[in-house]
Design an enzyme around this catalytic site. Structure first.
Site, short mmCIF file in Angstrom:
data_model
loop_
_atom_site.label_atom_id
_atom_site.label_comp_id
_atom_site.label_asym_id
_atom_site.label_seq_id
_atom_site.Cartn_x
_atom_site.Cartn_y
_atom_site.Cartn_z
N THR A 176 -52.51 93.35 51.64
CA THR A 176 -52.69 93.70 50.23
C THR A 176 -52.89 95.20 50.05
OG1 THR A 176 -55.10 93.28 50.30
CG2 THR A 176 -53.66 91.45 49.65
N LEU A 224 -54.60 89.51 55.92
CA LEU A 224 -54.16 89.51 54.53
C LEU A 224 -54.74 90.70 53.79
CD1 LEU A 224 -52.67 88.12 52.22
CD2 LEU A 224 -54.76 86.81 51.76
N TYR A 225 -55.98 91.06 54.12
CA TYR A 225 -56.59 92.25 53.52
C TYR A 225 -55.70 93.46 53.75
CZ TYR A 225 -59.67 96.31 53.12
OH TYR A 225 -60.20 97.54 52.80
N ALA A 226 -55.27 93.66 55.00
CA ALA A 226 -54.41 94.80 55.33
C ALA A 226 -53.09 94.73 54.56
CB ALA A 226 -54.15 94.84 56.83
#
Length: 436
Positions: A250, A246-248
């Protein structure tokens, strides 16, 4: 900290591609439209996901990204404005006036001090969240204050505060480094990533596009956008539509949002994809940092291996090299072309990899730390979990070399030696606390 290397006298030239036949051109347009639809859908899904997960605000419950000083009503007054203006005032003729978000973070602290040392005006903004020990961030704040950098305590989602800062100071540039970091933490607190990396970024862009004059913006993307790519080294031209976390996702959404504001409002935007940054004053959630801590305490460290029993590798990049890349991006950024929210002409939009371009197995990282700490690590080898981590990262830095004069110079062992020296001083008091 050294100044930037001189820019090359003959920047790289690019050949113009031949015009493709109509059928191929139509196919390419279809692919571009499909990708645009995909990322628009992803952004909408993330935004809805955030709305669902976020509870109504209440005094008793705060997200870790909330600042202890949420409302800009707590700011203002002649003394406060005097501090803000003094910090943002360049000390050299032609110096930049830079707002650095996430100023008390790892990269933010180093970039802010480097800018101030060369005579630029720097104003910091940080919410001092609790993702990791706020005491380390406060210690960095002390370094900034001693360097003449004032840090406003506030959140990038506070539009009233941002507008107040832009009213008090005419920023020529924004170095946007505030973000919710960490790949694995996204599985525990996904809403914080959408709040900081998407909603916060949009808020900053909204205030910036309405400023007169508009600032040029350089912001931190991430090597994580390359996701499940198997082609190495990673190039800015490679596909980035397979995020592994999810970090990637965003961070990739942020790149799409930045392009939108560039296209519609004329904001000059430069995105920097950082590759595994390490060094003194670093982040405690990074492997090199907590490996050092656990080895010294005699605790077992977990070293991951790939499914084929191979070593996981990272393109470790020393903080001083990253700082040079950040300053190079600021120095070469063209002015935004809009005014008061209206575009007046095409504006610059760039994306660069900032890495060391020499991936090192994590097992070698451990070996170097054992040598520097003079202690044998207790290791537990485990398969790489499916929690967002990827097997390897490797940066192609040709574009940054040609256009930013970016030349990474610090190898992993040299950089870790500097980190360990700082760590021992900061946490054990065996050396002077600051390695600056």
């Amino acid at each position: 900290m050294s100044h930037l290397d001189d820019l090359p006298s003959t920047p790289g030239k690019y050949k113009t591609d031949k015009v493709p036949p109509y059928g191929i051109l139509h196919h390419h347009r279809y692919l571009r439209l499909s990708k645009l639809t995909l990322w628009a859908s992803l952004f909408l899904a993330l935004f809805l996901f955030y709305l669902i997960l976020s509870p109504p605000p209440s005094p008793s419950r705060r997200n870790l990204n909330d600042s202890s000083s949420i409302s800009a009503a707590k700011y203002g007054g002649s003394h406060w404005e005097k501090q803000v203006r003094k910090s943002a005032r360049p000390r050299s003729r032609g110096g930049l006036t830079v707002l650095v978000t996430g100023a008390s973070g790892f990269v933010g602290t180093h970039v802010s001090i480097a800018l101030r040392r060369r005579g630029d005006g720097v104003l910091g903004l940080d919410n001092f969240n609790r993702y990791y020990d706020p005491k380390l961030k406060r210690a960095r704040q002390g370094l900034l204050e001693r360097s003449g950098v004032f840090v406003v305590e506030g959140d990038i989602n506070d539009a009233v505060l941002l507008k107040k800062l832009f009213d008090v100071v005419l920023f020529t540039h924004v170095m946007h480094l505030a973000a919710q970091a960490g790949v694995r933490y996204a599985m525990q607190n996904p809403g914080s990533y959408v709040n900081s990396n998407i909603a916060g970024f949009v808020n900053l862009l909204e205030v910036s596009k309405s400023a007169n004059p508009q600032p040029a913006i350089v912001w931190a993307s991430s090597s994580s956008v390359y996701g499940l790519n198997s082609k190495v080294p990673f190039s800015e031209k490679d596909r980035t539509d397979q995020p592994a976390s999810l970090y990637a996702a965003t961070k990739k959404a942020g790149e799409g949002i930045a392009h939108t504001y560039n296209h519609i409002y004329g904001l000059s935007l430069t995105g920097l994809r950082f590759f595994t940054v390490y060094g003194p004053w670093g982040r405690p959630d990074m492997a090199y940092f907590f490996f050092t801590k656990d080895i010294l305490k005699g605790k077992t460290i977990t070293v991951f291996e790939s499914p084929d029993k191979g070593s996981v590798a990272r393109d470790f990049t020393y903080i001083d090299d990253i700082v040079k890349g950040c300053l190079g991006a600021l120095d070469t950024a063209e002015k935004s072309t809009g005014s008061g929210g209206k575009k007046k002409g095409p504006a610059m939009f760039r994306i660069y990899n900032l890495g060391n371009t020499s991936p090192v197995p994590v097992t070698k990282l451990v070996t170097i730390l054992e040598k520097l700490l003079k202690m044998k690590a207790k290791k537990k080898i485990m398969p790489l979990p499916r929690n967002g981590d990827v097997e390897f990262t490797h940066a192609n830095i040709t574009l940054a070399q040609a256009e930013l004069g970016y030349k990474p110079a610090v190898d992993l062992e040299t950089g870790l030696k500097k980190f360990v020296k700082w760590y021992m001083g900061f946490y054990t008091g065996s050396k002077k606390k600051s390695s600056w």
